[in-house]
Design an enzyme around this catalytic site. Structure first.
Site, short mmCIF file in Angstrom:
data_model
loop_
_atom_site.label_atom_id
_atom_site.label_comp_id
_atom_site.label_asym_id
_atom_site.label_seq_id
_atom_site.Cartn_x
_atom_site.Cartn_y
_atom_site.Cartn_z
N SER B 113 0.81 -1.21 0.00
CA SER B 113 0.00 0.00 0.00
C SER B 113 0.85 1.26 0.00
CB SER B 113 -0.95 -0.05 1.18
OG SER B 113 -2.03 0.81 0.94
N LYS B 165 -20.64 17.34 10.08
CA LYS B 165 -19.58 17.75 10.99
C LYS B 165 -19.00 16.58 11.78
CE LYS B 165 -16.85 20.62 12.95
NZ LYS B 165 -15.69 21.09 12.20
#
Lengths: 149, 284
Positions: B113, B165
């Site tokens: 990765s 949020k």
């Protein structure tokens, strides 16, 4: 036939120096390995590339002090170093010669500028005057004993 | 003048000085190839005391040091990492690309990765035939404790100024819209990741994308797919650099990273096991 002292030949001087440096190598320089890179190639790379030479410089300074101590102490106290003894040459100093005179006589052993200039000045002076430049400055002669008719 | 005494003094005193130097001085560094380790999960600051990993900040400093060292001709990145933060990996990749020296990546146990992303930025990748590499993909997974809180009659009081949020909060489940939004973000990161690897490895984007489903590849498989250049070890890297630079190689080991307690206890992948709901996007 009588024995007379003449200025030591260049070959004997060089031979004596090499023997003394070999003795110092065994006695002193090998002990100071930790200050230097492990191989000559690595040392060359360090110098060429401008790497950190602090440890090497300190090591060289210490080695120089030992070299001077060996040469000055033996020439002043014994009249000759071990190498000079082997090659049957010796130094002859004036009666009032001090530590300073013997030190001057061996300044060419310091491997830092400007003393490295002596590696050229000393032999050139000898070529024309028959004695080393430092011998002229210090008043010390290097002689060998020869038989004369 | 006692010659023997003088010689003894010279010998013993120089021996003592030499011993002191050997004990207290670091060996003179004359290496012409810097070896920079990338060990453990990659984050910007390197994690914490219990489980540090590869710090992008520190690695970038080491790269700068190698860049400015006139002794150094090349840099080897010794990689043993499952990946990590996308930002941290990207920062290291940019530094490697800006480095004007030969670079080699040596993948040891894993270079997956984000760690593979970093390797791809080097000039030459070497992996062990059994290395775990590839895993080109992005994750933003985390644990949600909403069920557990409900079981214990604990209420999450949601007070926010906008609906997104507290997106990714572990105290409540994701809504379908929120999931779609986050998936769009990870796909954006993946596009960036894939494009970068394609550029670095001179492969088509389509080819890299076909490999970018998060699958891990063993070293041999990665070589067959063009993700690595050579199979081998650090010795292979040394031989490669000797041939490429036409000089003998001496490694200079940079930035030895310390092992944290968890890493020591559980081994190299403790950092992953220890992470829960980390908000950073991970190329991992």
């Amino acid at each position: 036939m009588k024995l007379i002292e003449v200025r030591a030949s260049v070959l004997r001087r060089i031979g004596a120096l090499l023997v003394d440096l070999a003795i110092l190598d065994i006695l002193v320089y090998l002990n100071l390995r930790a200050f230097f890179p492990s191989t000559f190639e690595a040392t060359l790379r360090l110098v060429q590339r401008g790497g950190d030479m602090t440890a090497m410089t300190v090591g060289l300074l210490i080695a120089t002090l030992y070299t001077l101590a060996y040469f000055v102490a033996l020439e002043q106290g014994n009249g000759r170093t071990l190498g000079q003894q082997l090659l049957r040459i010796r130094v002859v100093a004036p009666k009032d010669a001090t530590f300073r005179h013997h030190l001057i006589n061996n300044l060419f052993l310091i491997p830092f500028f400007p003393f490295t200039l002596l590696w050229f000045i000393d032999p050139l002076y000898m070529l024309y005057r028959g004695e080393r430049f430092l011998e002229h400055l210090s008043g010390i002669r290097t002689v060998q004993v020869v038989t004369a008719p | 003048m006692n010659v023997i005494k003088l010689l003894l003094v010279l010998f013993i005193s120089s021996l003592l000085i030499g011993l002191a130097a050997a004990l207290f001085l670091s060996p003179v560094d004359t290496g012409n190839v810097a070896v920079i380790p990338i060990e453990g999960p990659i984050t910007l600051s390197g994690g914490g005391l219990l489980s540090p990993g590869a710090s992008a900040d520190l690695i970038e400093q080491e790269i700068d040091k190698a860049a400015s060292d006139p002794m150094v001709d090349a840099v080897v990145f010794e990689i043993n990492s499952p990946g990590g933060s996308a930002v941290a990996s990207d920062e290291i990749v940019r530094k490697i690309r800006a480095l004007n020296k030969t670079t080699v990546a040596v993948i040891r146990e894993s270079g997956a990765s984000g760690a593979y992303w970093i390797a791809s930025a080097t000039d030459h990748i070497i992996a062990n035939p059994l290395s775990i590499t590839g895993s080109i993909g992005v994750t933003w997974s985390y644990l949600s404790f909403q069920g557990l809180l409900s079981d214990y009659n604990i209420t999450y009081n949601r007070i926010v100024t906008g609906p997104d949020k507290d997106i990714g909060s572990p105290y409540r489940n994701l809504t379908a819209d929120e999931r779609a939004l986050l998936e769009q973000k990870v796909n954006t990161v993946l596009d960036y990741f894939v494009a970068d690897v394609a550029r670095n490895r001179n492969l088509s984007v389509a080819k890299v994308r076909s490999l970018a489903n998060g699958t891990i590849f063993l070293g041999t498989e990665a070589k067959a797919e063009g993700l690595v250049d050579q199979l081998g070890t650090m010795d292979t890297a040394k031989a490669y650099l000797e041939k490429r630079l036409n000089e003998s190689i001496e490694f200079s080991y940079y930035g030895q990273q310390q092992q944290g307690f968890l890493s020591w206890l559980f081994g190299a992948h403790a950092g992953i096991a220890g992470e829960t709901g980390v908000p950073a996007i991970k190329a991992q």
